[in-house]
Design an enzyme around this catalytic site. Structure first.
Site, PDB file in Angstrom:
ATOM      1  CG  HIS A  90     -14.229  -3.088 -26.299  1.00 25.98           C
ATOM      2  ND1 HIS A  90     -14.410  -2.854 -24.959  1.00 25.98           N
ATOM      3  CD2 HIS A  90     -14.962  -4.188 -26.594  1.00 25.98           C
ATOM      4  CE1 HIS A  90     -15.212  -3.782 -24.469  1.00 25.98           C
ATOM      5  NE2 HIS A  90     -15.564  -4.603 -25.442  1.00 25.98           N
ATOM      6  CD  GLU A 159     -19.143  -4.982 -27.685  1.00 22.78           C
ATOM      7  OE1 GLU A 159     -19.250  -6.189 -27.482  1.00 22.78           O
ATOM      8  OE2 GLU A 159     -18.146  -4.326 -27.344  1.00 22.78           O
TER       9      GLU A 159
END
Ligand code: 13P
Length: 238
Positions: A90, A159
């Site tokens: 992430h 992302e």
């Protein structure tokens, strides 16, 4: 379709349980193939009794079963709660917590050895996006260095860093182009993440090669998260 909620550093043990139970109640009333993923804070993990289409996973772990890594959580601790899905790579871990590519790769290999589902996140910062799509893809492919793209329990989340928590969603055209290029080499579910909201999730799920979304801010109420699951159910009926 996979609809995933990353709680980041939000919710308590109590409110996480309430959230999970509400989602369970919603899902149990419907009959669809949508997969829900919820990644709460480690302190809120528990043995939740939920439908097999819901997995409550871990946002983070250290690549060990147990050992002397003060402040870290190993797989022995995750297995206590039957955690079967983990987030790796992430952007907040890469850029805010300064996690290196080496550690990310170690985590990937360790989680793969354990046989759990891996939701692997990639995405470019703003200056790379501004340099154009070829620069974006070169950056993203570098993030896959050493990652086994054939691992059968791999899920990818694209992302863009500049779209996370900013309210700025990538345009549908931008998402489409990146997913198309990823699809040429990756036959795994491809998710989009970055300022997904109840209002735009339907359009994002309509994008070619988009197999779901990974959502932060806008998914932190069970009502909103269930609406996103509902949008994915509707998408599946098309
Ligand atoms: P936001 O939905 O808050 O932009 O966060 C996205 C994200 O980081 C999900 O992992």
């Amino acid at each position: 379709m996979i609809i995933a909620s990353n709680f980041k550093t939000n919710h308590t043990r109590k409110s996480t349980r309430e959230f999970v139970l509400q989602v369970e109640e919603f899902v149990s009333k419907t009959d669809s193939s949508v997969q829900a993923r919820i990644y709460p804070a480690a302190t809120a993990l528990d043995n939740f009794e939920v439908d097999s289409s819901i997995k409550v996973g871990a946002q983070n772990f250290y690549p060990t079963c147990k050992g002397s890594y003060t402040g870290e959580i190993g797989f022995e601790q995750l297995q206590e709660f039957e955690v079967d899905s983990v987030l790796i790579g992430h952007s907040e871990r890469r850029y805010v917590l300064k996690e290196s590519s080496e550690l990310i790769l170690k985590k990937f290999d360790f989680a793969k050895e354990q046989g759990v589902e891996i939701l692997f996140c990639v995405g470019e910062p703003k200056e790379i996006r501004e340099a154009g799509i070829d620069a974006v893809m070169a950056y993203v492919w570098k993030q896959f260095d050493g990652i086994d793209l054939d691992y059968d329990r791999l899920v990818i989340a694209y992302e863009p860093v500049w779209a996370i928590g900013t309210g700025l969603t990538a345009s549908n055209e931008d998402i489409k182009e990146v997913l198309k290029r990823l699809r040429e080499s990756i036959q795994k579910p491809l998710l989009y993440g970055g300022s997904v909201k109840v209002d735009n999730v339907g359009d994002i799920l309509d994008i070619e090669n988009c197999d779901g979304v990974l959502v932060g801010t806008a998914s932190w109420t069970a009502e909103a998260f269930c609406k996103m699951i509902e949008a994915a159910q509707k998408n599946g009926e098309k």
